[in-house]
Design an enzyme around this catalytic site. Sequence first.
Site: not given
Length: 414
Positions: A274, A312, A316, A342-343
């Site tokens: 896990p 994340r 995703y 800057c995206e």
Amino acid sequence: MTAFNTKNGVLHAENVALRDIAEQHQTPTYVYSRSALTETFKRFQAGLLGHEHLICFAVKANPSLAILNLFARLGAGFDIVSGGELARVIAAGGDPKKVVFSGVGKSHSEIQSALEAGILCFNVESINELHRIQQVAAKLGKIAPISLRVNPNVDAKTHPYISTGLKNNKFGVAFEDALDLYQQAAQMPNIAVHGVDCHIGSQITELSPFLDALDKVLGLVDALTERNIHIQHIDVGGGVGITYNDETPPEFATYTAAIMQKLAGRGVKVLFEPGRALVGNAGVLLTKVEYLKLGESKNFAIVDAAMNDLMRPALYDAYHNITTIAESPTQAQTYEVVGPVCESGDFLGHDRSLAIAEGDYLAIHSAGAYGMSMSSNYNTRARAAEVLVDGDQVHVIREREQIADLFKLERTLP
């Protein structure tokens, strides 16, 4: 004790107000709860008591030395995927004899380091890797303990980027090839067959994929026994999901009971790997609202955390709950929560109803797994600090990077 709880309108980690942490340690800062980490590990283990087992925490989920040390004290082993992670485990006081080494691209030096450290087992993911381990072990005069990571072609019903058990994934050896590869391994002079490994993916919220995969693994174990290849352990992998929003993953007790029922009477040790399940909901990321930018079609809450701090959502389109850490008289509005990178893909949450003003602090929840471990220095941004709360004590377990740290290994041209 609830790890993250509200007292007098202020969100706390155990007994410490998150606002106090944000003001003292600045933001962005990752905050973990020792009680949450400890209690979650013990809940996972509870269904395994009385059975020979080893819980190998997946280091990639959160490689903090303090967290690795805590799990080592609780008796955990570790699932690693690089030589660097092995070094971290050892530095944190982990026992190499409780380490399983997964990953599709193990280098000569990584295999050598693992053999010299005396790890529990290599989870082998290709025939070429098997031959490389034999060569390195022979050169060192050692016997390498191995299991094959078998790809059962079971749909984990999770995000395609974190599904690992289908035949088109890069991981593991094809189920149809496993029997022949085990027979080859059994003939290699510096290889000792110890186990069978199967890991089908991450953030799995249904029980059936685990059981379907285990059924195939047990069929392989029986076929190996018929050929006088006896398995000492079965590694059922990891992948149990957590609740980020409205997911309902199986309870640990339900999951472990189902696994152990399948293994009843077999007399083999069972290994689990896990990662997210142990740490995901034990951490939050604190961030500060720098600007509120109101527009005709969208409002933006521009915060000081970004995709380099928590990848994340950008990677995703993953959901993390975002809340204020103190009650506010401000009227709630709907915001895109975004960072300063800057995206256009630099976002932490879409369409969130928040009552906030510039200068307020937010908590991004369920950030204990794949948060800091996937962070980067994109846009020459220093990585966040990390603290661990233990009751009313706050321990800095990673200092905030300084900008000068980011280019101290670089050189200009003469």
